[in-house]
Scaffold this motif. Structure first.
Motif, PDB file in Angstrom:
ATOM      1  N   TYR B  51    -108.956 -29.276  46.694  1.00  0.00           N
ATOM      2  CA  TYR B  51    -109.699 -30.092  45.728  1.00  0.00           C
ATOM      3  C   TYR B  51    -110.652 -29.220  44.912  1.00  0.00           C
ATOM      4  O   TYR B  51    -110.751 -29.343  43.699  1.00  0.00           O
ATOM      5  N   LEU B  52    -111.365 -28.357  45.627  1.00  0.00           N
ATOM      6  CA  LEU B  52    -112.338 -27.504  44.944  1.00  0.00           C
ATOM      7  C   LEU B  52    -111.651 -26.580  43.947  1.00  0.00           C
ATOM      8  O   LEU B  52    -112.113 -26.420  42.822  1.00  0.00           O
ATOM      9  N   ILE B  53    -110.530 -25.991  44.361  1.00  0.00           N
ATOM     10  CA  ILE B  53    -109.819 -25.090  43.444  1.00  0.00           C
ATOM     11  C   ILE B  53    -109.389 -25.864  42.196  1.00  0.00           C
ATOM     12  O   ILE B  53    -109.627 -25.428  41.069  1.00  0.00           O
ATOM     13  N   GLY B  54    -108.795 -27.032  42.407  1.00  0.00           N
ATOM     14  CA  GLY B  54    -108.350 -27.845  41.272  1.00  0.00           C
ATOM     15  C   GLY B  54    -109.483 -28.165  40.319  1.00  0.00           C
ATOM     16  O   GLY B  54    -109.380 -27.950  39.105  1.00  0.00           O
ATOM     17  N   ILE B  55    -110.590 -28.665  40.883  1.00  0.00           N
ATOM     18  CA  ILE B  55    -111.717 -29.078  40.047  1.00  0.00           C
ATOM     19  C   ILE B  55    -112.367 -27.879  39.363  1.00  0.00           C
ATOM     20  O   ILE B  55    -112.666 -27.912  38.167  1.00  0.00           O
ATOM     21  N   TYR B  56    -112.587 -26.818  40.130  1.00  0.00           N
ATOM     22  CA  TYR B  56    -113.251 -25.645  39.550  1.00  0.00           C
ATOM     23  C   TYR B  56    -112.422 -25.069  38.404  1.00  0.00           C
ATOM     24  O   TYR B  56    -112.948 -24.706  37.364  1.00  0.00           O
ATOM     25  N   VAL B  57    -111.104 -24.976  38.619  1.00  0.00           N
ATOM     26  CA  VAL B  57    -110.239 -24.430  37.566  1.00  0.00           C
ATOM     27  C   VAL B  57    -110.245 -25.347  36.342  1.00  0.00           C
ATOM     28  O   VAL B  57    -110.415 -24.881  35.207  1.00  0.00           O
ATOM     29  N   ALA B  58    -110.090 -26.657  36.586  1.00  0.00           N
ATOM     30  CA  ALA B  58    -110.059 -27.597  35.462  1.00  0.00           C
ATOM     31  C   ALA B  58    -111.353 -27.529  34.671  1.00  0.00           C
ATOM     32  O   ALA B  58    -111.336 -27.433  33.432  1.00  0.00           O
ATOM     33  N   ILE B  59    -112.488 -27.525  35.369  1.00  0.00           N
ATOM     34  CA  ILE B  59    -113.772 -27.483  34.666  1.00  0.00           C
ATOM     35  C   ILE B  59    -113.969 -26.124  34.010  1.00  0.00           C
ATOM     36  O   ILE B  59    -114.482 -26.033  32.889  1.00  0.00           O
ATOM     37  N   GLY B  60    -113.511 -25.078  34.700  1.00  0.00           N
ATOM     38  CA  GLY B  60    -113.622 -23.726  34.134  1.00  0.00           C
ATOM     39  C   GLY B  60    -112.898 -23.619  32.804  1.00  0.00           C
ATOM     40  O   GLY B  60    -113.457 -23.115  31.818  1.00  0.00           O
ATOM     41  N   ILE B  61    -111.663 -24.110  32.767  1.00  0.00           N
ATOM     42  CA  ILE B  61    -110.881 -24.081  31.522  1.00  0.00           C
ATOM     43  C   ILE B  61    -111.574 -24.921  30.457  1.00  0.00           C
ATOM     44  O   ILE B  61    -111.754 -24.486  29.316  1.00  0.00           O
ATOM     45  N   PHE B  62    -111.965 -26.113  30.877  1.00  0.00           N
ATOM     46  CA  PHE B  62    -112.559 -27.064  29.922  1.00  0.00           C
ATOM     47  C   PHE B  62    -113.826 -26.496  29.293  1.00  0.00           C
ATOM     48  O   PHE B  62    -114.051 -26.610  28.093  1.00  0.00           O
ATOM     49  N   ARG B  63    -114.635 -25.845  30.132  1.00  0.00           N
ATOM     50  CA  ARG B  63    -115.897 -25.305  29.629  1.00  0.00           C
ATOM     51  C   ARG B  63    -115.660 -24.083  28.754  1.00  0.00           C
ATOM     52  O   ARG B  63    -116.230 -23.964  27.668  1.00  0.00           O
ATOM     53  N   GLU B  64    -114.800 -23.181  29.231  1.00  0.00           N
ATOM     54  CA  GLU B  64    -114.557 -21.932  28.526  1.00  0.00           C
ATOM     55  C   GLU B  64    -113.944 -22.166  27.142  1.00  0.00           C
ATOM     56  O   GLU B  64    -114.209 -21.426  26.199  1.00  0.00           O
ATOM     57  N   SER B  65    -113.129 -23.238  27.038  1.00  0.00           N
ATOM     58  CA  SER B  65    -112.407 -23.471  25.783  1.00  0.00           C
ATOM     59  C   SER B  65    -113.294 -24.043  24.681  1.00  0.00           C
ATOM     60  O   SER B  65    -112.899 -24.098  23.529  1.00  0.00           O
ATOM     61  N   GLY B  66    -114.487 -24.494  25.062  1.00  0.00           N
ATOM     62  CA  GLY B  66    -115.348 -25.141  24.086  1.00  0.00           C
ATOM     63  C   GLY B  66    -115.107 -26.649  24.023  1.00  0.00           C
ATOM     64  O   GLY B  66    -115.710 -27.348  23.222  1.00  0.00           O
ATOM     65  N   ALA B  67    -114.216 -27.140  24.906  1.00  0.00           N
ATOM     66  CA  ALA B  67    -113.910 -28.576  24.893  1.00  0.00           C
ATOM     67  C   ALA B  67    -115.089 -29.421  25.372  1.00  0.00           C
ATOM     68  O   ALA B  67    -115.241 -30.563  24.966  1.00  0.00           O
TER      69      ALA B  67
END
Lengths: 197, 176
Positions: B51-67
């Motif tokens: 769960y943590l990997i999924g959430i961290y990756v999803a939020i990481g991508i979302f934040r890094e992209s400027g979304a």
């Protein structure tokens, strides 16, 4: 959750492509996986401590004893359950485990409570009033000691991990009272329209 | 200092000693029982990893992209009434969908802003004052084969909404 997850990943990559930031996605993904695993491992100790303490409270009858104190209140909340019915005991155990913040210890009692409530149900595919009231209180999460939150805050380096106990208590009391009130109103409204147990 | 709330620091030592004292009086083999429960904690932490990997990756991508910035722009008019960060609204929505996912988001917030920041305290309060409405309704009703849930879902969602408003109000009031 599937929608939220896919939206974050696909939406994020799409926006990154538009912003010309695709290069930075891969390092961000790598860093994220690493911090996720580190976080889980640092959690292990503190979560184990609390579940250990919870097990001692259960084995010594402390949870059972606390349930007895609030028993009269539950007789008022669940008028349709006969006095002394095993469903009441299970509900009490479930809610007191919840109040003490032992999320996982609460679930087995909750499932047992539903099983007992189902025995009183005359329409097995339809929820009874007592079931709705039980879920209303359960999902609004009456938490007296948010052990998991305190543990997680401590592991994240908070200076005062338990400073949120008061704010959580306030919010949880508000939402639980709201749930009980709306459940009561819905129960009355439903009775007018139907004759379910 | 955190003002009046710091008085709660006695809570944890008190609970631990009360539980163990009660256990000893009741002649529970406290250490063995404790270890048994602690095992469950180890398993829980391991179960949390995906769960943590999924959430961290999803939020990481979302934040890094400027979304995130884009989403804040879109969501802000809706939450500006409560004067809260858009993240908090998102967290309280996730809270009613998935417990581990909400814990993951809260931890992510701690890592990004610190647990003692305004958003860190708000996240703690949001997660702590609520439970996973949809999960509980699905699992509890599902376990006994109930399909007509009547008014359970609206009542659960109403409670979630009240807890969101109450959390924002009280965290703002206590921690400013």
């Amino acid at each position: 959750m599937n929608g939220v997850f896919s939206f974050f990943i696909l939406g994020g990559i799409f926006v990154a492509a538009l912003n010309g930031k695709l290069d930075s996605i891969t390092p961000a993904v790598m860093a994220s996986t690493e911090s996720a695993v580190q976080r889980a491992i640092s959690l292990m100790g503190i979560v184990s401590l609390w579940l250990g303490v919870a097990r001692v409270a259960e084995a010594s009858g402390l949870i059972d004893r606390m349930s007895r104190i609030i028993a009269p209140l539950f007789a008022w909340l669940f008028p349709s359950i006969p006095k002394g019915h095993p469903a009441l005991g299970c509900i009490l155990m479930n809610l007191s485990a919840n109040m003490l913040g032992f999320g996982n210890a609460a679930t087995p009692f909750g499932l047992k409570a539903m099983k007992e409530l189902q025995k009183l149900n005359r329409h097995p595919d339809t929820a009874t009033e007592a079931m709705c009231t039980f879920l209303a209180i359960n999902t609004s999460g009456v938490t007296l000691v948010p052990a998991t939150i305190i543990a997680l805050r401590a592991s994240a380096g908070s200076k005062n991990p338990s400073e949120v106990v008061g704010t959580i208590l306030f919010a949880t009391i508000c939402s639980t009272l709201a749930a009980i009130a709306l459940d009561y109103v819905m129960r009355i409204l439903n009775r007018k329209r139907s004759f379910w147990g | 200092m955190t003002g009046e709330m710091s008085g709660f620091s006695w809570v944890i030592p008190f609970i631990i000693s009360a539980v163990f004292l009660h256990g000893i009086i009741r002649k529970v083999r406290v250490f063995e029982v404790f270890v048994e429960g602690a095992w469950e904690g180890i398993l829980m932490a391991i179960k949390l990893i995906p769960y943590l990997i999924g959430i961290y990756v999803a939020i990481g991508i979302f934040r890094e992209s400027g979304a995130v910035d884009l989403m804040v722009k879109v969501l802000y008019p809706m939450v500006s009434f409560f004067e809260v960060p858009a993240d908090a609204l998102l967290l309280s929505i996730v809270r009613s969908l998935s417990g581990p996912a909400a814990l993951g988001m809260m931890l992510e917030t701690f890592d990004a802003h610190g647990p003692d920041s305004f958003i860190g305290r708000l996240a703690s309060t949001l997660v702590g004052s609520n439970d996973t409405t949809f999960y509980i309704i699905a699992v509890y009703f599902g376990s006994v084969g109930i399909r007509k849930t009547r008014y359970a879902i609206p009542v659960g969602l109403f409670a979630d909404f009240v807890s969101f408003v109450a959390s924002v109000y009280i965290v703002r009031k206590v921690f400013g």
